[in-house]
Motif scaffolding. Structure first.
Motif, mmCIF file in Angstrom:
data_model
loop_
_atom_site.group_PDB
_atom_site.id
_atom_site.type_symbol
_atom_site.label_atom_id
_atom_site.label_comp_id
_atom_site.label_asym_id
_atom_site.label_seq_id
_atom_site.Cartn_x
_atom_site.Cartn_y
_atom_site.Cartn_z
ATOM 1 N N VAL A 1 0.847 -1.121 -0.012
ATOM 2 C CA VAL A 1 -0.151 0.094 0.034
ATOM 3 C C VAL A 1 0.938 1.282 -0.110
ATOM 4 O O VAL A 1 0.328 2.338 -0.736
ATOM 5 N N ASN A 2 1.897 1.128 0.680
ATOM 6 C CA ASN A 2 2.779 2.348 0.903
ATOM 7 C C ASN A 2 3.495 2.946 -0.342
ATOM 8 O O ASN A 2 3.612 3.837 -0.674
ATOM 9 N N GLU A 3 3.327 1.872 -1.203
ATOM 10 C CA GLU A 3 3.981 2.470 -2.564
ATOM 11 C C GLU A 3 3.047 3.234 -3.475
ATOM 12 O O GLU A 3 3.427 4.100 -4.362
ATOM 13 N N SER A 4 1.850 3.322 -3.012
ATOM 14 C CA SER A 4 1.153 4.220 -3.739
ATOM 15 C C SER A 4 0.714 5.374 -2.898
ATOM 16 O O SER A 4 -0.056 6.602 -3.407
ATOM 17 N N ARG A 5 0.851 5.622 -1.610
ATOM 18 C CA ARG A 5 0.491 6.728 -0.711
ATOM 19 C C ARG A 5 1.093 7.950 -1.297
ATOM 20 O O ARG A 5 2.107 8.053 -1.788
ATOM 21 N N ALA A 6 0.183 8.858 -1.231
ATOM 22 C CA ALA A 6 0.513 10.292 -1.522
ATOM 23 C C ALA A 6 -0.037 11.262 -0.543
ATOM 24 O O ALA A 6 -1.080 11.185 -0.057
ATOM 25 N N VAL A 7 0.698 12.547 -0.358
ATOM 26 C CA VAL A 7 0.213 13.548 0.451
ATOM 27 C C VAL A 7 0.149 14.880 -0.099
ATOM 28 O O VAL A 7 1.194 15.054 -0.822
ATOM 29 N N LYS A 8 -0.661 15.564 0.255
ATOM 30 C CA LYS A 8 -0.716 16.863 -0.357
ATOM 31 C C LYS A 8 -1.270 17.801 0.743
ATOM 32 O O LYS A 8 -2.295 17.604 1.559
ATOM 33 N N SER A 9 -0.934 18.980 0.815
ATOM 34 C CA SER A 9 -1.186 20.130 1.751
ATOM 35 C C SER A 9 -1.405 21.299 1.283
ATOM 36 O O SER A 9 -0.690 21.697 0.291
ATOM 37 N N SER A 10 -2.398 22.225 1.593
ATOM 38 C CA SER A 10 -2.666 23.478 0.911
ATOM 39 C C SER A 10 -3.227 24.243 1.953
ATOM 40 O O SER A 10 -3.868 24.002 2.875
ATOM 41 N N HIS A 11 -3.009 25.616 1.708
ATOM 42 C CA HIS A 11 -3.646 26.703 2.636
ATOM 43 C C HIS A 11 -5.105 26.967 2.332
ATOM 44 O O HIS A 11 -5.037 27.192 1.101
ATOM 45 N N VAL A 12 -5.908 27.023 2.900
ATOM 46 C CA VAL A 12 -7.225 27.411 2.799
ATOM 47 C C VAL A 12 -7.448 28.936 2.797
ATOM 48 O O VAL A 12 -7.392 29.564 3.830
ATOM 49 N N LEU A 13 -7.426 29.465 1.367
ATOM 50 C CA LEU A 13 -7.483 30.854 1.341
ATOM 51 C C LEU A 13 -9.150 31.587 1.266
ATOM 52 O O LEU A 13 -9.995 30.525 0.804
ATOM 53 N N PRO A 14 -9.305 32.643 1.290
ATOM 54 C CA PRO A 14 -10.684 33.332 1.080
ATOM 55 C C PRO A 14 -11.409 32.826 -0.297
ATOM 56 O O PRO A 14 -12.558 32.664 -0.083
ATOM 57 N N LEU A 15 -10.676 32.833 -1.283
ATOM 58 C CA LEU A 15 -11.229 32.248 -2.664
ATOM 59 C C LEU A 15 -11.473 30.946 -2.645
ATOM 60 O O LEU A 15 -12.444 30.349 -3.537
ATOM 61 N N ASP A 16 -11.180 30.081 -1.542
ATOM 62 C CA ASP A 16 -11.516 28.688 -1.515
ATOM 63 C C ASP A 16 -12.685 28.484 -0.657
ATOM 64 O O ASP A 16 -13.125 27.312 -0.456
#
Length: 170
Positions: A6-21
């Motif tokens: 499973v770990n071979e497919s693991r992906a992580v993404k972070s983003s800041h939640v801004l006013p336009l979101d």
């Protein structure tokens, strides 16, 4: 084809939640989050298949807690189970108050992707080897979710025979 962890497919993404979101409640638009979910899930599916993929279905998106403006949102995805050419991908979404450090699970989602070969047709994918308790639980419960998907897809095909593309005034 060799099975993959499973770990071979693991992906992580972070983003800041801004006013336009955000919407008029000051929380992240559900559609914006769904776009992030589809994107990170596709990355996991491609990592597992090492081929291009298409989204076959978004099986569920459960919004559990709102994500406020100014928070960060972190999405983690991985392939939980495979069939012959399809992959089930799980995504969890965690929001973090950047000032206090408080974190909450805000959404979970299951999506299905199909791997495509160089000819653009579905191609076989490797089986999955779960290791953690979370991975094992998701892997073992996947066949029942797959059956629900199959029934829902059959309904969609039945609906497609009834619904028309004619203009309503015709």
């Amino acid at each position: 084809m060799e099975p993959k962890y499973v770990n071979e497919s693991r992906a992580v993404k972070s983003s800041h939640v801004l006013p336009l979101d955000t919407n008029n409640h000051g929380t992240m638009f559900g559609g914006k989050l769904m776009s992030y979910i589809d994107d990170i899930a596709a990355i996991s599916a491609i990592r597992h298949a090492r081929n291009l993929v298409v989204t076959a279905s978004t099986d569920s998106v459960d919004f559990l807690n709102p994500i406020k403006e100014g928070y960060s949102v972190c999405l983690e995805s991985f392939v939980t189970w495979t069939h012959r050419t399809s992959m089930e991908v799980f995504v969890k979404v965690i929001a973090e108050n950047m000032v206090t450090g408080e974190r909450k699970l805000c959404a979970t989602s299951f999506l299905t992707f199909v791997a495509l070969g160089k000819d653009g047709k579905p191609t076989d994918v490797a089986k999955v080897i779960p290791q953690s308790d979370e991975e094992i639980m998701l892997h073992e419960s996947a066949p029942s979710r797959n059956e629900i998907r199959r029934l829902r897809r059959d309904d969609s095909k039945r609906f497609a025979k009834i619904f028309t593309t004619k203009k309503p005034w015709e």
